[in-house]
Design a protein around this motif. Structure first.
Motif, PDB file in Angstrom:
ATOM      1  N   TYR A 192       0.756  -1.363  -0.138  1.00 52.33           N
ATOM      2  CA  TYR A 192       0.000  -0.119   0.005  1.00 52.33           C
ATOM      3  C   TYR A 192       0.892   1.311   0.062  1.00 52.33           C
ATOM      4  N   GLY A 193       2.244   1.121   0.034  1.00 54.85           N
ATOM      5  CA  GLY A 193       2.888   2.529   0.247  1.00 54.85           C
ATOM      6  C   GLY A 193       4.066   2.248  -0.653  1.00 54.85           C
ATOM      7  N   GLY A 194       4.360   1.494  -1.349  1.00 53.08           N
ATOM      8  CA  GLY A 194       5.432   1.438  -2.171  1.00 53.08           C
ATOM      9  C   GLY A 194       5.687   2.694  -3.339  1.00 53.08           C
ATOM     10  N   ASN A 195       4.676   3.126  -3.664  1.00 50.55           N
ATOM     11  CA  ASN A 195       4.836   4.114  -4.639  1.00 50.55           C
ATOM     12  C   ASN A 195       4.648   5.524  -3.961  1.00 50.55           C
ATOM     13  N   ALA A 196       4.668   5.665  -2.934  1.00 47.84           N
ATOM     14  CA  ALA A 196       4.171   6.915  -2.062  1.00 47.84           C
ATOM     15  C   ALA A 196       5.543   7.712  -2.414  1.00 47.84           C
ATOM     16  N   ASP A 197       5.530   8.904  -2.561  1.00 48.62           N
ATOM     17  CA  ASP A 197       6.485   9.995  -2.725  1.00 48.62           C
ATOM     18  C   ASP A 197       6.713  10.726  -1.565  1.00 48.62           C
ATOM     19  N   ARG A 198       6.136  10.537  -0.584  1.00 52.86           N
ATOM     20  CA  ARG A 198       6.231  11.478   0.647  1.00 52.86           C
ATOM     21  C   ARG A 198       5.612  10.541   1.844  1.00 52.86           C
ATOM     22  N   VAL A 199       6.113  10.404   2.818  1.00 56.43           N
ATOM     23  CA  VAL A 199       5.833   9.740   4.163  1.00 56.43           C
ATOM     24  C   VAL A 199       5.988  10.774   5.314  1.00 56.43           C
ATOM     25  N   LEU A 200       4.716  10.713   6.351  1.00 57.31           N
ATOM     26  CA  LEU A 200       4.873  11.350   7.425  1.00 57.31           C
ATOM     27  C   LEU A 200       4.717  10.214   8.536  1.00 57.31           C
ATOM     28  N   GLU A 201       5.572  10.066   9.394  1.00 55.69           N
ATOM     29  CA  GLU A 201       5.592   9.114  10.435  1.00 55.69           C
ATOM     30  C   GLU A 201       5.569   9.862  11.736  1.00 55.69           C
ATOM     31  N   PHE A 202       4.419   9.334  12.491  1.00 54.91           N
ATOM     32  CA  PHE A 202       4.341  10.062  13.734  1.00 54.91           C
ATOM     33  C   PHE A 202       4.780   8.977  15.038  1.00 54.91           C
ATOM     34  N   CYS A 203       5.269   9.467  15.813  1.00 55.52           N
ATOM     35  CA  CYS A 203       5.888   8.645  16.899  1.00 55.52           C
ATOM     36  C   CYS A 203       6.759   7.469  16.290  1.00 55.52           C
ATOM     37  N   CYS A 204       7.811   7.889  15.846  1.00 55.32           N
ATOM     38  CA  CYS A 204       8.718   6.756  15.060  1.00 55.32           C
ATOM     39  C   CYS A 204       9.519   6.008  16.042  1.00 55.32           C
ATOM     40  N   ASP A 238       1.090  21.704  16.253  1.00 56.57           N
ATOM     41  CA  ASP A 238       1.164  21.922  14.983  1.00 56.57           C
ATOM     42  C   ASP A 238       2.573  22.116  14.439  1.00 56.57           C
ATOM     43  N   HIS A 239       2.765  21.407  13.448  1.00 54.35           N
ATOM     44  CA  HIS A 239       4.284  21.292  12.879  1.00 54.35           C
ATOM     45  C   HIS A 239       4.276  21.811  11.677  1.00 54.35           C
ATOM     46  N   ASN A 240       3.324  22.192  11.033  1.00 51.19           N
ATOM     47  CA  ASN A 240       2.962  22.442   9.490  1.00 51.19           C
ATOM     48  C   ASN A 240       3.536  21.543   8.623  1.00 51.19           C
ATOM     49  N   LEU A 241       3.178  20.240   8.816  1.00 51.30           N
ATOM     50  CA  LEU A 241       3.434  19.160   8.156  1.00 51.30           C
ATOM     51  C   LEU A 241       2.826  18.894   6.807  1.00 51.30           C
ATOM     52  N   GLY A 242       1.609  19.346   6.626  1.00 45.34           N
ATOM     53  CA  GLY A 242       1.060  19.216   5.510  1.00 45.34           C
ATOM     54  C   GLY A 242       0.264  17.664   5.447  1.00 45.34           C
ATOM     55  N   ARG A 290      -7.267  12.425  14.257  1.00 42.24           N
ATOM     56  CA  ARG A 290      -6.084  13.488  14.012  1.00 42.24           C
ATOM     57  C   ARG A 290      -5.223  13.088  12.865  1.00 42.24           C
ATOM     58  N   LEU A 291      -4.754  11.693  12.898  1.00 41.39           N
ATOM     59  CA  LEU A 291      -4.086  11.205  11.776  1.00 41.39           C
ATOM     60  C   LEU A 291      -4.511  11.362  10.499  1.00 41.39           C
ATOM     61  N   LYS A 292      -5.930  11.155  10.385  1.00 41.02           N
ATOM     62  CA  LYS A 292      -6.569  11.236   9.202  1.00 41.02           C
ATOM     63  C   LYS A 292      -6.223  12.592   8.492  1.00 41.02           C
ATOM     64  N   THR A 293      -6.262  13.679   9.098  1.00 37.38           N
ATOM     65  CA  THR A 293      -5.953  14.936   8.840  1.00 37.38           C
ATOM     66  C   THR A 293      -4.839  15.027   7.962  1.00 37.38           C
ATOM     67  N   PHE A 294      -3.879  14.287   8.156  1.00 40.51           N
ATOM     68  CA  PHE A 294      -2.412  14.210   7.465  1.00 40.51           C
ATOM     69  C   PHE A 294      -2.458  13.618   6.159  1.00 40.51           C
ATOM     70  N   ILE A 295      -3.619  12.680   5.954  1.00 41.11           N
ATOM     71  CA  ILE A 295      -3.458  11.703   4.784  1.00 41.11           C
ATOM     72  C   ILE A 295      -3.994  12.593   3.517  1.00 41.11           C
ATOM     73  N   ALA A 296      -3.208  12.527   2.422  1.00 45.95           N
ATOM     74  CA  ALA A 296      -3.476  13.212   1.216  1.00 45.95           C
ATOM     75  C   ALA A 296      -4.793  12.411   0.664  1.00 45.95           C
TER      76      ALA A 296
END
Length: 247
Positions: A59-71, A122-126, A149-155
């Motif tokens: 599900y993520g192989g073609n993603a051009d950007r990744v946001l990871e929270f609590c890594c 708020d870290h302005n992560l887009g 909240r995580l949903k708000t970061f999903i394009a």
């Protein structure tokens, strides 16, 4: 089991008061490597690690950007780096020590950017086509609020890969790792903290209330409440319920 009964009683006492473990986790990190060293637990972690790797591939192989929270210490950051085509991977954690380990684990790369900060700030992560939050949602507050909240970061059309630790299996893992007496003692302290937190209307903070777990049977309905499509959920026999969803 007595520990499970005390934990459920504590959760009922707490009601809608969310856990607050920010100070606790800011001063340390979860040492997954040490947890994995336990021979009774290692097979469960290995299953989860491979399962999540497959989710990245599927599900993520073609993603051009990744946001990871609590890594944390970067196990899944490394997977995102190795298994996706993302040109930018942003990994956020409240633990400076954890972020340092993440950078060492991933190695020298221009693709990774780490941010030291709180999940709720708020870290302005887009947004990103792939959002990741593994082994942490239970520490962030009520799981539904964290998922929203995580949903708000999903394009648009993007995917969240995450996990929920469940009440059904958490205590078994803790007994494996720490022993029955030690785990029972910790759970009793949680119950005592729950009473004190309720008595102060939620003003009191306690390191013993930094986790809010759901039951296995609640996972799928919860994901359907928040997300448009549930792509994958771990089999219920697993100790860690990994999932992939679309917004």
């Amino acid at each position: 089991m007595l520990a499970e009964l005390m934990a459920r009683t504590g959760n009922r006492i707490l009601g809608e008061i969310p856990p607050n473990g920010k100070d606790y986790w800011a001063s340390r990190f979860w040492d997954r490597d040490a947890a994995e060293a336990h021979p009774s637990i290692r097979p469960h972690y290995d299953v989860q690690t491979e399962e999540v790797a497959n989710l990245f591939r599927t599900y993520g192989g073609n993603a051009d950007r990744v946001l990871e929270f609590c890594c944390g210490t970067g196990l899944f950051t490394k997977q995102a780096h190795d298994l996706t085509k993302a040109l930018e991977i942003i990994a956020l954690d409240i633990s400076a020590q954890g972020l340092e380990r993440t950078r060492r684990r991933v190695g020298e790369t221009t693709r990774l950017k780490t941010i030291h900060g709180d999940f709720w700030a708020d870290h302005n992560l887009g947004t990103a086509p792939l959002v990741v939050c593994m082994d942490a949602i239970h520490h962030l507050g009520h799981p539904k609020a964290a998922l929203e909240r995580l949903k708000t970061f999903i394009a648009p059309g993007g995917t969240l890969i995450g996990s929920l630790w469940t009440l059904d299996n958490f205590h078994e893992l803790q007994r494996y790792r720490y022993g029955r007496i030690a785990h029972l003692s910790q759970t009793a302290k949680f119950l005592g903290s729950a009473v004190a937190i309720r008595a102060t209307g939620g003003r009191l903070r306690s390191d013993y209330y930094r986790t809010r777990l759901v039951e296995n049977r609640q996972v799928e309905p919860l994901l359907h409440q928040v997300f448009g499509e549930v792509l994958f959920i771990s089999p219920k026999k697993h100790h860690f319920t990994a999932f992939a969803v679309r917004a």
